[in-house]
Scaffold this active site. Structure first.
Site, PDB file in Angstrom:
ATOM      1  N   LYS A  62       0.837  -1.210   0.000  1.00  0.00           N
ATOM      2  CA  LYS A  62       0.000   0.000   0.000  1.00  0.00           C
ATOM      3  C   LYS A  62       0.868   1.256   0.000  1.00  0.00           C
ATOM      4  O   LYS A  62       0.644   2.185  -0.785  1.00  0.00           O
ATOM      5  CB  LYS A  62      -0.913   0.001   1.223  1.00  0.00           C
ATOM      6  CG  LYS A  62      -1.986  -1.071   1.215  1.00  0.00           C
ATOM      7  CD  LYS A  62      -2.724  -1.091   2.548  1.00  0.00           C
ATOM      8  CE  LYS A  62      -3.683  -2.250   2.651  1.00  0.00           C
ATOM      9  NZ  LYS A  62      -4.364  -2.305   3.971  1.00  0.00           N
ATOM     10  N   ALA A  78      -0.683   0.798   6.157  1.00  0.00           N
ATOM     11  CA  ALA A  78      -0.918  -0.016   7.353  1.00  0.00           C
ATOM     12  C   ALA A  78      -1.844  -1.172   7.017  1.00  0.00           C
ATOM     13  O   ALA A  78      -2.668  -1.086   6.103  1.00  0.00           O
ATOM     14  CB  ALA A  78      -1.517   0.832   8.473  1.00  0.00           C
ATOM     15  N   ASP A  79      -1.699  -2.241   7.780  1.00  0.00           N
ATOM     16  CA  ASP A  79      -2.590  -3.380   7.611  1.00  0.00           C
ATOM     17  C   ASP A  79      -2.637  -4.154   8.922  1.00  0.00           C
ATOM     18  O   ASP A  79      -1.722  -4.057   9.748  1.00  0.00           O
ATOM     19  CB  ASP A  79      -2.127  -4.307   6.483  1.00  0.00           C
ATOM     20  CG  ASP A  79      -3.230  -5.255   6.035  1.00  0.00           C
ATOM     21  OD1 ASP A  79      -4.105  -4.810   5.267  1.00  0.00           O
ATOM     22  OD2 ASP A  79      -3.239  -6.416   6.469  1.00  0.00           O
ATOM     23  N   GLN A  80      -3.712  -4.914   9.086  1.00  0.00           N
ATOM     24  CA  GLN A  80      -3.886  -5.697  10.305  1.00  0.00           C
ATOM     25  C   GLN A  80      -4.489  -7.055   9.964  1.00  0.00           C
ATOM     26  O   GLN A  80      -5.369  -7.149   9.110  1.00  0.00           O
ATOM     27  CB  GLN A  80      -4.804  -4.966  11.280  1.00  0.00           C
ATOM     28  CG  GLN A  80      -4.969  -5.670  12.632  1.00  0.00           C
ATOM     29  CD  GLN A  80      -5.940  -4.920  13.526  1.00  0.00           C
ATOM     30  OE1 GLN A  80      -7.139  -4.894  13.259  1.00  0.00           O
ATOM     31  NE2 GLN A  80      -5.430  -4.315  14.589  1.00  0.00           N
ATOM     32  N   ALA A 115       0.695  -3.834  11.204  1.00  0.00           N
ATOM     33  CA  ALA A 115       1.932  -3.417  10.543  1.00  0.00           C
ATOM     34  C   ALA A 115       1.800  -2.003  10.012  1.00  0.00           C
ATOM     35  O   ALA A 115       0.723  -1.586   9.573  1.00  0.00           O
ATOM     36  CB  ALA A 115       2.260  -4.363   9.391  1.00  0.00           C
TER      37      ALA A 115
END
Length: 202
Positions: A62, A78-80, A115
């Site tokens: 991203k 960001a990612d989860q 992250a």
């Protein structure tokens, strides 16, 4: 007086209201430019299976993609991911799927892997991965239905069918890890990076 010292705002490659609220509350100047990526295709092509690795990969992709569209700007991706043992969860498609996820999580401890990656001109310049352990209290069917009735459409907006910053807080008996990781952005680590670049007054 503002905290932000950058000549241009950050670019946030996410449309997550929770992430935007965290940056706004911290006094960070930012613009929103969501990454338009096929996350599932990227995940499948990578061959990765560990939740933390997948969160880091997607955050990186991203940030890199959006940074190529915003030259000389710092872009935050960001990612989860949510994992219960070897099982990984995605956002529920509807009420029935949310109920199933809550039934699976009730009375057990799962992990949230959050992250964050900062990129500039197609190159990652900072990354962090943080983990929170979430212990949901035992829930019978009546409690799950009552929660779903009260939370409404919000249950489809987050993986696991809950938002800790909202009514989802009623579902838990213990949280191990910082609040920002739970909301999907390792904010303290990101602020440390921005401070190292002399972009914050505090």
């Amino acid at each position: 007086m503002t905290i932000w010292r950058g000549t241009q705002p950050l670019v946030l490659a996410s449309k997550s209201p929770a992430r935007q609220a965290l940056l706004r509350s911290a006094g960070i100047a930012f613009e929103v430019a969501p990454a338009e990526l096929d996350e599932r295709a990227i995940e499948l092509a990578s061959g990765l299976s560990r939740p933390g690795e997948i969160a880091s990969l997607l955050a990186r992709e991203k940030a890199l993609a959006v940074s190529l569209q915003h030259r000389n700007r710092l872009v935050v991706g960001a990612d989860q991911t949510l994992a219960l043992g070897d099982r990984r969860f995605s956002k529920p498609a509807g009420r029935a799927e949310a109920a199933g996820q809550l039934q699976a999580l009730a009375g057990r401890t799962h992990e949230l892997h959050s992250a964050v990656v900062v990129a500039c001109n197609g190159e990652a310049v900072f990354s962090d991965l943080s983990v929170a352990r979430m212990t949901m209290r035992p829930l019978d069917e009546a409690a799950i239905m009552a929660y779903l009735d009260a939370a409404g459409e919000a249950v489809t907006k987050s993986v696991g069918g809950y938002q800790l910053e909202g009514l989802g807080v009623h579902l838990f008996e213990r949280v191990e890890g910082d609040y920002f990781t739970v909301l999907g952005l390792p904010l303290l680590q990101l602020l440390g990076f921005l401070r190292s670049r002399r972009l914050l007054a505090v």
